[in-house]
Write a protein that holds these residues in place. Structure first.
Motif, PDB file in Angstrom:
ATOM      1  N   GLY A 132      10.798  95.871  33.486  1.00 52.34           N
ATOM      2  CA  GLY A 132      11.467  96.657  34.418  1.00 52.34           C
ATOM      3  C   GLY A 132      10.646  97.045  35.865  1.00 52.34           C
ATOM      4  N   TYR A 133       9.834  96.361  35.856  1.00 51.11           N
ATOM      5  CA  TYR A 133       9.141  96.412  37.512  1.00 51.11           C
ATOM      6  C   TYR A 133      10.152  95.931  38.280  1.00 51.11           C
ATOM      7  N   ALA A 134      10.237  96.402  39.574  1.00 54.18           N
ATOM      8  CA  ALA A 134      11.049  95.686  40.659  1.00 54.18           C
ATOM      9  C   ALA A 134       9.924  95.100  41.724  1.00 54.18           C
ATOM     10  N   ARG A 135      10.512  94.205  42.560  1.00 48.14           N
ATOM     11  CA  ARG A 135       9.761  93.267  43.516  1.00 48.14           C
ATOM     12  C   ARG A 135       8.768  94.361  44.291  1.00 48.14           C
ATOM     13  N   SER A 136       9.327  95.531  44.761  1.00 51.56           N
ATOM     14  CA  SER A 136       8.825  96.554  45.656  1.00 51.56           C
ATOM     15  C   SER A 136       7.775  97.187  44.952  1.00 51.56           C
ATOM     16  N   ASP A 137       7.781  97.375  43.529  1.00 51.62           N
ATOM     17  CA  ASP A 137       6.755  97.999  42.700  1.00 51.62           C
ATOM     18  C   ASP A 137       5.434  97.066  43.031  1.00 51.62           C
ATOM     19  N   LEU A 138       5.766  95.848  43.053  1.00 52.71           N
ATOM     20  CA  LEU A 138       4.542  94.877  42.899  1.00 52.71           C
ATOM     21  C   LEU A 138       4.042  94.414  44.439  1.00 52.71           C
ATOM     22  N   LEU A 139       4.679  95.172  45.327  1.00 48.32           N
ATOM     23  CA  LEU A 139       4.595  94.765  46.719  1.00 48.32           C
ATOM     24  C   LEU A 139       5.087  93.290  47.273  1.00 48.32           C
ATOM     25  N   LEU A 140       5.954  92.785  46.368  1.00 48.99           N
ATOM     26  CA  LEU A 140       6.364  91.349  46.725  1.00 48.99           C
ATOM     27  C   LEU A 140       7.748  91.649  47.705  1.00 48.99           C
ATOM     28  N   ARG A 141       7.497  92.024  48.924  1.00 48.87           N
ATOM     29  CA  ARG A 141       8.679  92.479  49.716  1.00 48.87           C
ATOM     30  C   ARG A 141       8.036  92.132  51.168  1.00 48.87           C
ATOM     31  N   LEU A 142       9.019  91.950  52.284  1.00 46.83           N
ATOM     32  CA  LEU A 142       8.240  91.897  53.584  1.00 46.83           C
ATOM     33  C   LEU A 142       8.097  93.281  54.068  1.00 46.83           C
ATOM     34  N   SER A 143       7.308  93.367  54.812  1.00 43.43           N
ATOM     35  CA  SER A 143       6.977  94.746  55.654  1.00 43.43           C
ATOM     36  C   SER A 143       8.207  94.965  56.717  1.00 43.43           C
ATOM     37  N   ASP A 144       8.469  96.319  56.858  1.00 42.30           N
ATOM     38  CA  ASP A 144       9.182  96.725  57.961  1.00 42.30           C
ATOM     39  C   ASP A 144       8.452  96.606  59.044  1.00 42.30           C
ATOM     40  N   VAL A 274      -4.638  97.039  53.653  1.00 46.33           N
ATOM     41  CA  VAL A 274      -3.408  96.733  54.499  1.00 46.33           C
ATOM     42  C   VAL A 274      -2.089  96.572  53.682  1.00 46.33           C
ATOM     43  N   MET A 275      -2.496  96.108  52.584  1.00 45.43           N
ATOM     44  CA  MET A 275      -1.205  96.082  51.502  1.00 45.43           C
ATOM     45  C   MET A 275      -0.427  97.406  51.276  1.00 45.43           C
ATOM     46  N   ILE A 276      -1.608  98.402  51.038  1.00 44.40           N
ATOM     47  CA  ILE A 276      -0.999  99.553  50.500  1.00 44.40           C
ATOM     48  C   ILE A 276      -0.111 100.415  51.586  1.00 44.40           C
ATOM     49  N   GLU A 277      -0.821 100.069  52.762  1.00 47.08           N
ATOM     50  CA  GLU A 277      -0.365 100.819  53.884  1.00 47.08           C
ATOM     51  C   GLU A 277       0.759 100.128  54.552  1.00 47.08           C
ATOM     52  N   THR A 278       1.093  98.871  54.232  1.00 42.00           N
ATOM     53  CA  THR A 278       2.275  98.253  54.679  1.00 42.00           C
ATOM     54  C   THR A 278       3.419  98.148  53.634  1.00 42.00           C
ATOM     55  N   ARG A 279       2.963  98.266  52.286  1.00 42.91           N
ATOM     56  CA  ARG A 279       3.527  98.335  51.116  1.00 42.91           C
ATOM     57  C   ARG A 279       4.089  96.968  51.149  1.00 42.91           C
ATOM     58  N   SER A 280       3.170  95.696  51.253  1.00 39.37           N
ATOM     59  CA  SER A 280       3.876  94.488  51.306  1.00 39.37           C
ATOM     60  C   SER A 280       2.426  93.572  51.146  1.00 39.37           C
ATOM     61  N   ILE A 281       2.937  92.492  50.502  1.00 35.76           N
ATOM     62  CA  ILE A 281       1.696  91.325  50.401  1.00 35.76           C
ATOM     63  C   ILE A 281       1.790  90.586  51.553  1.00 35.76           C
ATOM     64  N   VAL A 282       2.576  90.502  52.283  1.00 36.69           N
ATOM     65  CA  VAL A 282       2.606  89.565  53.677  1.00 36.69           C
ATOM     66  C   VAL A 282       1.365  89.509  54.178  1.00 36.69           C
ATOM     67  N   ALA A 283       1.263  90.844  55.018  1.00 31.60           N
ATOM     68  CA  ALA A 283       0.108  90.580  55.873  1.00 31.60           C
ATOM     69  C   ALA A 283      -1.305  90.251  55.416  1.00 31.60           C
ATOM     70  N   ALA A 284      -1.586  90.775  54.233  1.00 29.98           N
ATOM     71  CA  ALA A 284      -2.778  90.392  53.686  1.00 29.98           C
ATOM     72  C   ALA A 284      -2.858  88.859  53.087  1.00 29.98           C
ATOM     73  N   TRP A 285      -1.853  88.456  52.833  1.00 21.66           N
ATOM     74  CA  TRP A 285      -1.516  86.946  52.303  1.00 21.66           C
ATOM     75  C   TRP A 285      -1.713  86.142  53.554  1.00 21.66           C
ATOM     76  N   ILE A 286      -1.535  86.639  54.658  1.00 26.20           N
ATOM     77  CA  ILE A 286      -1.469  85.472  55.772  1.00 26.20           C
ATOM     78  C   ILE A 286      -3.050  85.344  56.036  1.00 26.20           C
ATOM     79  N   VAL A 287      -3.566  86.409  55.943  1.00 27.96           N
ATOM     80  CA  VAL A 287      -5.174  86.611  56.135  1.00 27.96           C
ATOM     81  C   VAL A 287      -5.776  85.610  55.155  1.00 27.96           C
ATOM     82  N   HIS A 288      -5.518  85.855  54.012  1.00 23.43           N
ATOM     83  CA  HIS A 288      -6.086  85.286  52.890  1.00 23.43           C
ATOM     84  C   HIS A 288      -5.957  83.590  52.772  1.00 23.43           C
TER      85      HIS A 288
END
Length: 301
Positions: A132-144, A274-288
């Motif tokens: 029942g977890y949505a992608r947004s619950d797991l931050l698997l989304r693009l940041s606005d 960064v992930m919690i404030e952008t609500r997304s994995i994307v920015a942190a994933w790029i750095v990592h």
């Protein structure tokens, strides 16, 4: 009236305080990292230690699954079990014994090893999605594009950064710092020793391996637990818990040892923020991902 009082009493029993949840979560990540720390301190890690650690992770997951007051630790416990599974796969040399990474070329061998390590992360995501977890619950989304991250606590920074700018600035800073540490530590990058045909194999392998490892680590060490854990114990506590999780798990990483734990913990704290404030994995994933390119480039050149 009596029934209501009983229900209220039950709720009190089943709802541990924020301090208790924070303590259980922190203890969980510390105990979960006994194996990598032991691998850095002893030549041979006893199998019994691995299974005790794994049993603890499963126990924490069971607690979070059946006790209502601890359900906010479910995604963290799933991440812990998945990370422990990764370490068991390493300890039992599954990539080599089952998939033959040791007898393959260096590039193929690394890709096999990283694919094996990615598997627990994908299973964890699938399991949470099925429950029942949505992608947004797991931050698997693009940041606005309008979402920002706050580094105004650093002297000289007076306003929040848009996430794209944050990705670029943090990427340049951490890559420069990490590259300097690597070079001072004697690591070299020998791209010039290969012809164009060989580089046509090596470079894609570096990029794919870096993408797999960075996605698996951003997922398990931050994306899975961040949102649920933050709601339960608060932002500051969550960042410290996940920094400890990421740092301790890299005791034998690059860099390793106590200094590696400290540096990697700081990186984990920044990327989780960064992930919690952008609500997304994307920015942190790029750095990592950028940092992992340096690691795999040194391995394959």
């Amino acid at each position: 009236m009596a029934a209501t009082a009983t229900e209220n009493a039950r709720e009190v029993v089943q709802s541990p305080s924020r301090t208790v949840l924070t303590s259980v979560a922190f203890l969980g990540v510390v105990l979960a990292c006994t194996l990598p720390v032991a691998r850095g301190m002893f030549v041979v890690v006893p199998i019994w230690l691995s299974f005790i650690q794994f049993t603890f992770g499963v126990g924490l997951l069971a607690l979070a699954s059946v006790a209502d007051g601890y359900r906010s630790l479910r995604t963290l416990s799933v991440g812990i079990v998945a990370v422990q599974t990764q370490w068991l796969l390493i300890q039992f040399s599954v990539a080599d014994e089952v998939f033959g990474s040791g007898s393959a070329s260096d590039s193929v061998g690394v890709l096999i090893e990283e694919a094996v390590q990615l598997a627990p992360a994908l299973v964890a995501l699938a399991a949470l999605g099925a429950t029942g977890y949505a992608r947004s619950d797991l931050l698997l989304r693009l940041s606005d594009p309008s979402q920002t991250t706050d580094f105004t606590w650093i002297p000289g920074i007076q306003k929040e950064w848009p996430w794209r700018r944050a990705s670029f600035i943090l990427g340049v800073f951490f890559v420069s710092a990490f590259l300097t540490i690597r070079i001072l530590g004697g690591v070299s990058y020998e791209f010039g020793a290969y012809d164009s045909g060989e580089l046509g194999v090596i470079v894609p392998a570096i990029l794919v391996a870096a993408a797999m490892n960075s996605f698996a680590e951003r997922t398990l060490f931050a994306a899975l637990p961040l949102r649920e854990l933050t709601d339960a114990v608060g932002k500051s506590e969550t960042l410290l818990i996940l920094a400890a999780f990421f740092g301790l798990s890299h005791y034998t990483g690059t860099p390793g040892g106590p200094l590696g734990v400290l540096l990697t913990g700081i990186l984990g704290w920044v990327l989780a923020k960064v992930m919690i404030e952008t609500r997304s994995i994307v920015a942190a994933w790029i750095v990592h991902f950028s940092l992992d390119i340096l690691i795999f480039a040194a391995v394959l050149t």
